[in-house]
Design a protein around this motif. Sequence first.
Motif, mmCIF file in Angstrom:
data_model
loop_
_atom_site.group_PDB
_atom_site.id
_atom_site.type_symbol
_atom_site.label_atom_id
_atom_site.label_comp_id
_atom_site.label_asym_id
_atom_site.label_seq_id
_atom_site.Cartn_x
_atom_site.Cartn_y
_atom_site.Cartn_z
ATOM 1 N N THR A 3 31.399 38.024 43.156
ATOM 2 C CA THR A 3 31.751 36.859 42.342
ATOM 3 C C THR A 3 30.709 36.665 41.254
ATOM 4 O O THR A 3 29.673 37.336 41.241
ATOM 5 C CB THR A 3 31.853 35.597 43.229
ATOM 6 N N ASP A 4 30.982 35.748 40.354
ATOM 7 C CA ASP A 4 30.073 35.476 39.238
ATOM 8 C C ASP A 4 28.906 34.619 39.723
ATOM 9 O O ASP A 4 29.115 33.542 40.290
ATOM 10 C CB ASP A 4 30.835 34.750 38.125
ATOM 11 N N ILE A 5 27.689 35.095 39.510
ATOM 12 C CA ILE A 5 26.507 34.354 39.956
ATOM 13 C C ILE A 5 25.493 34.256 38.828
ATOM 14 O O ILE A 5 25.513 35.047 37.878
ATOM 15 C CB ILE A 5 25.840 35.006 41.186
ATOM 16 N N ARG A 6 24.613 33.263 38.950
ATOM 17 C CA ARG A 6 23.484 33.134 38.038
ATOM 18 C C ARG A 6 22.262 32.824 38.875
ATOM 19 O O ARG A 6 22.292 31.932 39.736
ATOM 20 C CB ARG A 6 23.728 32.042 37.000
ATOM 21 N N VAL A 7 21.172 33.546 38.632
ATOM 22 C CA VAL A 7 19.947 33.414 39.415
ATOM 23 C C VAL A 7 18.919 32.647 38.601
ATOM 24 O O VAL A 7 18.653 32.976 37.443
ATOM 25 C CB VAL A 7 19.397 34.799 39.819
ATOM 26 N N VAL A 8 18.340 31.627 39.216
ATOM 27 C CA VAL A 8 17.345 30.781 38.542
ATOM 28 C C VAL A 8 16.055 30.821 39.349
ATOM 29 O O VAL A 8 16.049 30.511 40.544
ATOM 30 C CB VAL A 8 17.841 29.325 38.425
ATOM 31 N N GLN A 9 14.945 31.218 38.700
ATOM 32 C CA GLN A 9 13.647 31.245 39.350
ATOM 33 C C GLN A 9 13.151 29.817 39.572
ATOM 34 O O GLN A 9 13.255 28.966 38.698
ATOM 35 C CB GLN A 9 12.633 32.004 38.500
ATOM 36 N N THR A 10 12.596 29.555 40.776
ATOM 37 C CA THR A 10 12.059 28.233 41.082
ATOM 38 C C THR A 10 10.624 28.376 41.594
ATOM 39 O O THR A 10 9.981 29.400 41.374
ATOM 40 C CB THR A 10 12.939 27.517 42.127
ATOM 41 N N ASN A 11 10.139 27.382 42.314
ATOM 42 C CA ASN A 11 8.741 27.357 42.753
ATOM 43 C C ASN A 11 8.469 28.357 43.867
ATOM 44 O O ASN A 11 9.350 28.691 44.657
ATOM 45 C CB ASN A 11 8.373 25.948 43.236
ATOM 46 N N ASN A 12 7.198 28.805 43.906
ATOM 47 C CA ASN A 12 6.708 29.643 45.001
ATOM 48 C C ASN A 12 7.510 30.918 45.199
ATOM 49 O O ASN A 12 7.697 31.385 46.325
ATOM 50 C CB ASN A 12 6.672 28.846 46.316
ATOM 51 N N GLY A 13 8.010 31.503 44.098
ATOM 52 C CA GLY A 13 8.693 32.784 44.182
ATOM 53 C C GLY A 13 10.129 32.713 44.644
ATOM 54 O O GLY A 13 10.803 33.746 44.729
ATOM 55 N N MET A 14 10.636 31.525 44.956
ATOM 56 C CA MET A 14 12.014 31.401 45.424
ATOM 57 C C MET A 14 12.983 31.392 44.238
ATOM 58 O O MET A 14 12.571 31.235 43.092
ATOM 59 C CB MET A 14 12.180 30.121 46.252
#
Length: 486
Positions: A222-233
């Motif tokens: 499926t269509d996804i978008r990845v967003v970087q957040t705190n502490n490498g997550m």
Amino acid sequence: MRSTFHGLEVAKRGIFAQQTALNTTGHNISNANTEGYTRQRVNMQATNGLPYPSLNASKEPGILGTGVQVTDIQRLREGFLDLQFRNENKTLGYWDQRVDAVNKIEQIMHEPSETGLQKVMDQMWQAWQDLSKDPTSSSARAVVRERSNAVAETFSGIYNHLQTIQKDFDNVVGIKVAEINSLGEQIAQVNRMINQVVPHGYTPNDLYDQRDVLIDKLSKLTDIRVVQTNNGMVDVLMEGSPFVTADTTTPLATVRNGITGFYDITLGGAAFIPRQGSLAGLVEARDQLLPETMKRLDVLAINLTKEINEIHKTGFSLSDIQNGGGSSGIPFFVDSVGGVTNPTGANKIKINPTILGSLDTIAVGKQPSVGNNENALAIASIKFKIINPGLGPNDFKEATTMDDYYRNIVGQIGVYGQEATRNQKNAETIVGMVENQRQSVSGVSIDEEMSNLVKYQHAYNASARAITSVDEILDKVINGMGRVGL
């Protein structure tokens, strides 16, 4: 003033740094065939020299080096290539599913062939033509009945097989949803492990690789978008809605639709309509491609049987003539559910039980004459009759013959197949190209790693030799000085 043991410390740092590089190279080699592994590189930097600049520092020329240190173990990964790969991967997933669906339909239609619907209809028209040559022949009447029954069974067989595929696709939708939820939970678990070590100053490269593999697999579904957040997550958005947030997930759910009986998909309680990836291709095949094909088969079957029935009901059979009455006006085909009405679907056609009970009830003539064949000729000519378009849901939308309408059905499926295959190959090419670029950056080259292995080994040996040299010097200073003449 520099220490007497300064050289030992410098050489020791060299040994430790080269040893780290050797271990990392060995780790790369060990994972050369590991799925999703990203090669790692040890980055080194010279440690601060002596003396440090200050008011009371030594004014002797130069700053004495103090050796080397490992600043980090870098994962050689290009974020842009990951983004490009995932964007193209969802396209490949969609067209893979589309090709699979069209191939299944083509296998069921099985055209052109000796057993396809086109051939069976041709044999039925020919049987009516042959009957017109000898209207009293019981064998010719039997052939008409059997050929017509073959048409009914073929319509029903094709339609029922398409329904079976539709149900199978619906089951696969449930499986795909479970797979997506599993990948989401695994991504959340890896996020949780990463969050436990990153705040303490560690860089969990191998955990990052595991997560990227999971995200790559998810991107095909499926269509996804990845967003970087705190502490490498990372957070993962699916069709714009939150799916993985830190170490928690909002799973997809499937609910049976009360009207269609198929799965509806929800995300966070709201309707979820996939538009990319293999899940979108699957839902589209189930809800659009297959129903469209079945609807067109219905239209063909309804019009074909209606045209035959309208002519047959105006004719005279041998039974009518023998009884000396008028035309009995019975239809040739009836609805398998509604009784004597015209068939209402491709899978609801059967021969009139009256005709099944007696061949003499087939209305061959237009006139109450034993040798009259006008009705049989009229039915045989339906093959070439232009059916005018109508406004009803079961009418042809343009003027066409029965044969041309069926050819259009088969031709449209062929066009869908060509389009799907072409786009699938294009997507495969692009995904392969991006993956090759990604491997050129992130993949492990055994030849390169072996070269690095030799380089780091020589540096390690040289550092060890420096320790030996300093040790010999210190031995002379400690054990030899002040002992002249002894």
